[in-house]
Motif scaffolding. Sequence first.
Motif, short mmCIF file in Angstrom:
data_model
loop_
_atom_site.label_atom_id
_atom_site.label_comp_id
_atom_site.label_asym_id
_atom_site.label_seq_id
_atom_site.Cartn_x
_atom_site.Cartn_y
_atom_site.Cartn_z
N ARG A 7 0.83 -1.16 0.08
CA ARG A 7 -0.01 -0.12 0.06
C ARG A 7 0.87 1.17 0.09
O ARG A 7 0.75 2.29 -0.74
CB ARG A 7 -0.89 0.21 1.16
N TYR A 8 1.93 1.44 0.87
CA TYR A 8 2.89 2.48 0.97
C TYR A 8 3.63 2.64 -0.45
O TYR A 8 3.59 4.02 -0.77
CB TYR A 8 3.93 2.06 2.10
N GLU A 9 4.07 1.71 -0.95
CA GLU A 9 4.57 2.03 -2.21
C GLU A 9 3.61 2.29 -3.60
O GLU A 9 4.15 2.82 -4.42
CB GLU A 9 5.35 0.72 -2.72
N ARG A 11 2.05 4.87 -4.38
CA ARG A 11 1.92 6.43 -4.31
C ARG A 11 1.09 6.82 -5.36
O ARG A 11 1.30 6.48 -6.50
CB ARG A 11 3.23 7.22 -4.22
N LYS A 39 -4.39 11.70 10.98
CA LYS A 39 -3.04 11.01 11.61
C LYS A 39 -3.02 10.68 12.92
O LYS A 39 -2.57 9.62 13.37
CB LYS A 39 -1.76 11.91 10.90
N ASP A 45 -4.87 4.07 9.16
CA ASP A 45 -3.61 3.98 9.28
C ASP A 45 -3.20 5.24 8.78
O ASP A 45 -1.96 5.15 8.18
CB ASP A 45 -3.40 2.89 8.45
N CYS A 46 -3.75 6.34 8.70
CA CYS A 46 -3.03 7.60 7.90
C CYS A 46 -1.75 7.91 8.54
O CYS A 46 -0.94 8.61 8.12
CB CYS A 46 -4.11 8.74 8.26
N MET A 48 0.40 6.25 9.04
CA MET A 48 1.60 5.56 8.43
C MET A 48 1.87 6.19 6.99
O MET A 48 2.90 5.75 6.20
CB MET A 48 1.28 4.31 8.09
N TYR A 49 1.25 7.29 6.61
CA TYR A 49 1.67 7.73 5.29
C TYR A 49 1.99 9.25 5.42
O TYR A 49 1.97 9.89 6.38
CB TYR A 49 0.11 7.73 4.38
N ASP A 50 2.64 9.67 4.36
CA ASP A 50 2.78 11.26 4.26
C ASP A 50 1.78 12.22 4.39
O ASP A 50 0.63 11.57 3.70
CB ASP A 50 3.85 11.44 2.91
N ASP A 53 -0.11 12.16 0.89
CA ASP A 53 -0.79 11.01 0.61
C ASP A 53 -2.23 11.07 1.35
O ASP A 53 -3.52 10.76 0.57
CB ASP A 53 0.01 9.72 0.96
N VAL A 54 -2.15 11.47 2.44
CA VAL A 54 -3.24 11.50 3.37
C VAL A 54 -4.39 12.71 2.72
O VAL A 54 -5.64 12.41 2.76
CB VAL A 54 -3.28 11.75 4.86
#
Length: 91
Positions: A7-9, A11, A39, A45-46, A48-50, A53-54
């Motif tokens: 998920r993180y990758e 983008r 966050k 799980d916000c 965990m993201y930049d 992204d959020v």
Amino acid sequence: MKGFTDRYEKRQTWSEEDMDYLLITEKIFDVDAIVETLKFRCICDCQMYDDSDVKLAFVHWFKAKLEHMSNDIYNVVEADDEVFRINLPSL
């Protein structure tokens, strides 16, 4: 933790339409404060993201909400008709 990595990758990039929606949204909401709250409260799980992204996810969510309202205005107004009615002028 492969699910998180996948998920993180994944983008997303901001399209011109996304930027337009962000500008509109920022006139209505403090989007940075919303991102901070999402966050801080670990919603979806916000944390965990930049922030970017959020913010993009929020813009897409808000756009979907507007489209839902447009496509189903009868049920949207009926669900909260009291607020709608008090804002109509007296007859």
